[in-house]
Design an enzyme around this catalytic site. Structure first.
Site, PDB file in Angstrom:
ATOM      1  N   GLU A 204       0.818  -1.219   0.000  1.00  0.00           N
ATOM      2  CA  GLU A 204       0.000   0.000   0.000  1.00  0.00           C
ATOM      3  C   GLU A 204       0.847   1.263   0.000  1.00  0.00           C
ATOM      4  OE1 GLU A 204      -2.456  -0.693   3.388  1.00  0.00           O
ATOM      5  OE2 GLU A 204      -3.473  -2.354   2.371  1.00  0.00           O
TER       6      GLU A 204
ATOM      7  N   GLY B 160       9.815  -4.714  -9.604  1.00  0.00           N
ATOM      8  CA  GLY B 160      11.112  -4.512 -10.249  1.00  0.00           C
ATOM      9  C   GLY B 160      12.262  -4.574  -9.260  1.00  0.00           C
ATOM     10  N   ASP B 161      13.398  -4.018  -9.682  1.00  0.00           N
ATOM     11  CA  ASP B 161      14.603  -4.064  -8.848  1.00  0.00           C
ATOM     12  C   ASP B 161      14.404  -3.309  -7.533  1.00  0.00           C
ATOM     13  OD1 ASP B 161      15.925  -5.442 -10.877  1.00  0.00           O
ATOM     14  OD2 ASP B 161      16.468  -3.577 -11.879  1.00  0.00           O
TER      15      ASP B 161
ATOM     16  N   GLY C 207       8.756  -4.859 -13.308  1.00  0.00           N
ATOM     17  CA  GLY C 207       9.330  -3.532 -13.069  1.00  0.00           C
ATOM     18  C   GLY C 207       9.772  -2.879 -14.358  1.00  0.00           C
TER      19      GLY C 207
ATOM     20  N   THR D  11      13.319  -2.161 -15.128  1.00  0.00           N
ATOM     21  CA  THR D  11      14.606  -2.680 -15.606  1.00  0.00           C
ATOM     22  C   THR D  11      14.674  -4.201 -15.409  1.00  0.00           C
ATOM     23  OG1 THR D  11      15.568  -0.601 -14.787  1.00  0.00           O
ATOM     24  CG2 THR D  11      17.098  -2.288 -15.539  1.00  0.00           C
TER      25      THR D  11
HETATM   26  N1  LIG Z   1       2.188   0.397  -2.946  1.00  0.00           N
HETATM   27  C1  LIG Z   1       3.216   1.158  -3.289  1.00  0.00           C
HETATM   28  N2  LIG Z   1       3.048   2.473  -3.570  1.00  0.00           N
HETATM   29  C2  LIG Z   1       4.080   3.241  -3.962  1.00  0.00           C
HETATM   30  N3  LIG Z   1       5.347   2.786  -4.098  1.00  0.00           N
HETATM   31  C3  LIG Z   1       5.577   1.487  -3.846  1.00  0.00           C
HETATM   32  C4  LIG Z   1       4.526   0.611  -3.424  1.00  0.00           C
HETATM   33  N4  LIG Z   1       5.060  -0.629  -3.248  1.00  0.00           N
HETATM   34  C5  LIG Z   1       6.370  -0.526  -3.535  1.00  0.00           C
HETATM   35  N5  LIG Z   1       6.701   0.742  -3.891  1.00  0.00           N
HETATM   36  C6  LIG Z   1       8.004   1.289  -4.304  1.00  0.00           C
HETATM   37  O1  LIG Z   1       8.018   1.436  -5.715  1.00  0.00           O
HETATM   38  C7  LIG Z   1       9.370   1.523  -6.154  1.00  0.00           C
HETATM   39  C8  LIG Z   1       9.538   1.040  -7.579  1.00  0.00           C
HETATM   40  O2  LIG Z   1       9.063  -0.233  -7.677  1.00  0.00           O
HETATM   41  P1  LIG Z   1       9.622  -1.372  -8.630  1.00  0.00           P
HETATM   42  O3  LIG Z   1      11.039  -1.618  -8.417  1.00  0.00           O
HETATM   43  O4  LIG Z   1       8.693  -2.519  -8.431  1.00  0.00           O
HETATM   44  O5  LIG Z   1       9.376  -0.804 -10.108  1.00  0.00           O
HETATM   45  P2  LIG Z   1      10.254   0.064 -11.098  1.00  0.00           P
HETATM   46  O6  LIG Z   1      10.982   1.124 -10.364  1.00  0.00           O
HETATM   47  O7  LIG Z   1       9.335   0.476 -12.174  1.00  0.00           O
HETATM   48  O8  LIG Z   1      11.253  -0.971 -11.706  1.00  0.00           O
HETATM   49  P3  LIG Z   1      12.859  -1.147 -11.636  1.00  0.00           P
HETATM   50  O9  LIG Z   1      13.226  -1.048 -10.187  1.00  0.00           O
HETATM   51  O10 LIG Z   1      13.074  -2.514 -12.222  1.00  0.00           O
HETATM   52  O11 LIG Z   1      13.494  -0.064 -12.463  1.00  0.00           O
HETATM   53  C9  LIG Z   1      10.151   0.699  -5.177  1.00  0.00           C
HETATM   54  O12 LIG Z   1      11.258   1.433  -4.735  1.00  0.00           O
HETATM   55  C10 LIG Z   1       9.188   0.407  -4.030  1.00  0.00           C
HETATM   56  O13 LIG Z   1       9.759   0.782  -2.784  1.00  0.00           O
HETATM   57  C1  LIG Z   2      22.589   7.321 -24.900  1.00  0.00           C
HETATM   58  C2  LIG Z   2      22.614   5.820 -25.112  1.00  0.00           C
HETATM   59  C3  LIG Z   2      22.534   5.105 -23.811  1.00  0.00           C
HETATM   60  C4  LIG Z   2      22.639   3.573 -23.978  1.00  0.00           C
HETATM   61  C5  LIG Z   2      23.085   3.016 -22.652  1.00  0.00           C
HETATM   62  C6  LIG Z   2      22.708   1.611 -22.420  1.00  0.00           C
HETATM   63  C7  LIG Z   2      23.364   1.102 -21.165  1.00  0.00           C
HETATM   64  C8  LIG Z   2      22.425   0.303 -20.380  1.00  0.00           C
HETATM   65  C9  LIG Z   2      23.064  -0.304 -19.151  1.00  0.00           C
HETATM   66  C10 LIG Z   2      21.998  -0.695 -18.204  1.00  0.00           C
HETATM   67  C11 LIG Z   2      22.523  -1.105 -16.875  1.00  0.00           C
HETATM   68  C12 LIG Z   2      21.410  -1.316 -15.922  1.00  0.00           C
HETATM   69  C13 LIG Z   2      21.895  -1.586 -14.559  1.00  0.00           C
HETATM   70  C14 LIG Z   2      20.772  -1.788 -13.623  1.00  0.00           C
HETATM   71  C15 LIG Z   2      20.347  -0.889 -12.774  1.00  0.00           C
HETATM   72  C16 LIG Z   2      19.203  -1.094 -11.842  1.00  0.00           C
HETATM   73  O1  LIG Z   2      19.695  -1.439 -10.583  1.00  0.00           O
HETATM   74  C17 LIG Z   2      18.379   0.183 -11.709  1.00  0.00           C
HETATM   75  C18 LIG Z   2      17.093  -0.125 -10.971  1.00  0.00           C
HETATM   76  O2  LIG Z   2      16.242  -0.877 -11.752  1.00  0.00           O
HETATM   77  N1  LIG Z   2      18.058   0.718 -13.025  1.00  0.00           N
HETATM   78  C19 LIG Z   2      18.530   1.883 -13.406  1.00  0.00           C
HETATM   79  O3  LIG Z   2      19.208   2.578 -12.699  1.00  0.00           O
HETATM   80  C20 LIG Z   2      18.180   2.308 -14.829  1.00  0.00           C
HETATM   81  C21 LIG Z   2      19.425   2.603 -15.620  1.00  0.00           C
HETATM   82  C22 LIG Z   2      19.084   2.900 -17.067  1.00  0.00           C
HETATM   83  C23 LIG Z   2      20.221   3.532 -17.773  1.00  0.00           C
HETATM   84  C24 LIG Z   2      19.906   3.983 -19.181  1.00  0.00           C
END
Ligand SMILES: Nc1ncnc2c1ncn2[C@@H]1O[C@H](COP(=O)(O)OP(=O)(O)OP(=O)(O)O)[C@@H](O)[C@H]1O
Ligand SMILES: CCCCCCCCCCCCC/C=C/[C@@H](O)[C@H](CO)NC(=O)CCCCC
Ligand SMILES: [Ca+2]
Length: 560
Positions: free
Chosen positions: A185, A211-212, A254, A256
């Site tokens: 939530e 996601g991450d 998520g 990434t």
């Molecule tokens: N119910 C909620 N409302 C708002 N934020 C939340 C909720 N549940 C989790 N979160 C937060 O949302 C953030 C992003 O979530 P999540 O990692 O799942 O997706 P993302 O950021 O789109 O993907 P990625 O991390 O792969 O880039 C997390 O840091 C988490 O703490």
């Molecule tokens: C101008 C051309 C650019 C092309 C560059 C391509 C390089 C891509 C490398 C991607 C590495 C991702 C590492 C992972 C990081 C995750 O813990 C984090 C949370 O989800 N994501 C980002 O920070 C999101 C990071 C996104 C970066 C673009």
């Protein structure tokens, strides 16, 4: 000592059953279920309602069987998904059937749930088969029975809940896995629940749908809880941490999904659910990050200062855009071309764990991650980290950097299928430290683009990469307290003036005092940090990326 040959698998049951109206020799031993056609197709085919049958043997490892069920008659054939009319003669003799669901490998490291329905001449035989297969499944004690599931409904494209309900829950229920599901939530709901409330003894694992960032919440909750229960002070950066006993499953939903992609080879929810069902286990390294004597966060994927820190800072303001925010902020940050000054000190890893530029990629059953290395694991009784860690010689590098990245694992993701450090290992107790020094925009672009193709992104004179166990970073303009606050009001008139211009005209290339650390998608509140890799602190329901050959030829055949 000579290696003893493995005893052959024990034969448990063998019968002639029918599969797609053909007689098959079906065998169950302690390792495989197999079925092999014994009768050739009758010559006369006119009016035949059956489709073509592939001849040959089929093998399914018992450890990849998901479930077995007695099949109701007069229901769609589960092999084709279509209703089929059963001819009288066959129907009379094969009224009883059972269906086995099992893992099938498809393209790009994806797993699917496949089924085979085998018909028996009498019910006793049918039940005997169902029972024999169930008995074998019950011996697989590594499989989870009860899971605690957290769903972030707002991760990625906001599809988390739907993905779980439509793609994952049916697989868990078919595998007789019971679940307690919590839809979060607020941010940190899952972390706080795990840390203080959840009755962890009830569960065989925790599942994270998101996601991450969501995964990061889960590991923070679990690691903190484990340390708290064992009386370990997380603020003490020298103290060894206690590994978490519960495994974590990631259902990717998520933006990434790098941790899922780098441990499974795809970001496919069904594949992840099946790795959970079969009870896979993949240990993983975790970095702890401290600022002076204060614990800040844990990281398992990217710790990035400069480029990736700035991308994240900018992208947080664009969350409403969903996953596209990283592309927009990536281009914007690239154009701003900012560099940062500071000092990196690090403790290199021993040579036996390889180097970031070797081509030994971490794959399922990785030899490097299994290496019994003296300084990998720290015993619970030890007062502080092992001697080898503290004895090593620290190396110091000072300079102007566009990016400083530490990758505990490859960080492969759909944007960069080989990752930030393609040869980094999931569970070797090290991280790869990548230093990208100030260079031209054109050179930096070449470096970035190499993350997306087969070329070596480290093969540039302005890039250095080291495999390390610990490192520290100190920005050139260090402040003692709340650095982020000071950044806003920082410095003498001149620096402040230029900082202001840079913020307003991001296309200029200049040095700001500080960037921020991107820690698995979260911004750290300090630029000066100390980082230590903790070998195999957590475990996932995964097995690492399987070699492509496992997918190209039927797995079971290659295993025999
Ligand atoms: N119910 C909620 N409302 C708002 N934020 C939340 C909720 N549940 C989790 N979160 C937060 O949302 C953030 C992003 O979530 P999540 O990692 O799942 O997706 P993302 O950021 O789109 O993907 P990625 O991390 O792969 O880039 C997390 O840091 C988490 O703490
Ligand atoms: C101008 C051309 C650019 C092309 C560059 C391509 C390089 C891509 C490398 C991607 C590495 C991702 C590492 C992972 C990081 C995750 O813990 C984090 C949370 O989800 N994501 C980002 O920070 C999101 C990071 C996104 C970066 C673009
Ligand atoms: Ca590692």
């Amino acid at each position: 000592m000579e290696k003893q040959p493995k005893p052959p698998p024990l034969l448990l049951l063998s019968s002639q059953l029918s599969f797609q109206n053909r007689v098959c020799e079906v065998t169950l031993n302690s390792a495989f279920l197999s079925w092999k056609e014994v009768e050739t197709r009758p010559k006369r085919t006119s009016g035949n309602i059956y489709g073509p049958l592939k001849a040959g043997s089929h093998y399914v490892p018992v450890c990849e069987i998901i479930s077995v069920q007695e099949t109701e008659e007069d229901c769609p054939s589960t092999d084709t998904g279509k209703w089929q009319k059963v001819p009288q003669s066959v129907a009379e003799s094969n009224q009883h059937a059972f269906t086995v669901s099992y893992v099938e490998r498809t393209q790009k490291h994806r797993w699917r749930c496949s089924e085979v329905t085998l018909h028996c001449t009498d019910r006793t035989l049918c039940l005997q088969w169902v029972q024999a297969i169930r008995e074998q499944l019950s011996l697989l004690t590594i499989r989870p029975k009860h899971l605690l599931v957290y769903i972030n409904p707002y991760g990625g494209k906001h599809h988390g809940k739907r993905i779980y309900e439509q793609k994952v829950a049916p697989i868990f229920s078919r595998a007789s896995i019971s679940t307690d599901v919590i839809v979060t939530e607020r941010a940190n709901h899952a972390r706080d629940h795990l840390k203080t409330e959840a009755d962890l003894k009830k569960y065989d694992g925790v599942v994270c749908v998101g996601g991450d960032g969501m995964f990061s919440e889960i590991i923070h909750g679990l690691i903190s809880r484990t340390q708290c229960d064992s009386g370990v002070d997380q603020d003490c950066s020298d103290e060894p941490l206690i590994p978490c006993s519960l495994r974590i499953g990631i259902i990717p939903a998520g933006s990434t999904d790098c941790i899922c992609y780098a441990t499974v080879g795809s970001n496919d929810p069904v594949t992840s659910a099946l790795h959970i069902v079969v009870g896979d286990s993949q240990p993983m390294d975790v970095c702890s990050i401290h600022h002076n004597k204060t614990f800040l966060r844990y990281s398992v994927s990217l710790l990035g200062y400069g480029f990736y820190g700035d991308v994240l800072t900018d992208s947080e303001r664009k969350r409403w855009m969903g996953p596209a925010r990283y592309d927009i902020s990536g281009v914007k940050t690239f154009l701003s071309h900012r560099y940062y000054e500071g000092t990196i000190s690090f403790l290199p890893a021993d040579e036996n764990v390889g180097t970031p530029r070797d081509k030994l990629q971490c794959r399922s059953g990785c030899d490097i991650c299994r290496l019994p290395s003296a300084d990998k694991q720290v015993s619970k009784d030890e007062e502080s980290v092992s001697d080898t860690e503290t004895k090593g010689v620290w190396k110091v590098i000072r300079g102007k950097f566009l990016a400083i990245n530490a990758a505990c694992m490859s960080c492969a993701c759909p944007r960069s299928p080989k990752g930030l450090s393609p040869s980094a290992h999931l569970a070797d107790g090290t991280a790869d430290l990548i230093l990208v020094r100030k260079c031209s925009r054109f050179d930096f672009l070449r470096h970035l683009l190499r993350h997306t193709n087969k070329d070596d992104q480290f093969d540039h004179p302005f890039v250095e990469v080291y495999r390390v166990r610990q490192f520290r970073f100190t920005p050139r303009y260090e402040d003692t307290d709340s650095e982020l606050d000071l950044r806003e009001t920082e410095g003498s008139g001149r620096k402040r003036f230029f900082s202001q211009i840079c913020r307003e005209h991001p296309a200029c290339s200049c040095s700001l005092a500080h960037s921020s650390w991107n820690c698995d998608g979260e911004i750290l509140p300090h630029a000066a940090i100390q980082v230590r890799v903790h070998c195999q602190l957590i475990k996932l329901f995964a097995r690492g990326i399987e070699e492509q050959s496992v997918f190209e030829e039927p797995y079971a055949f290659s295993a025999i």
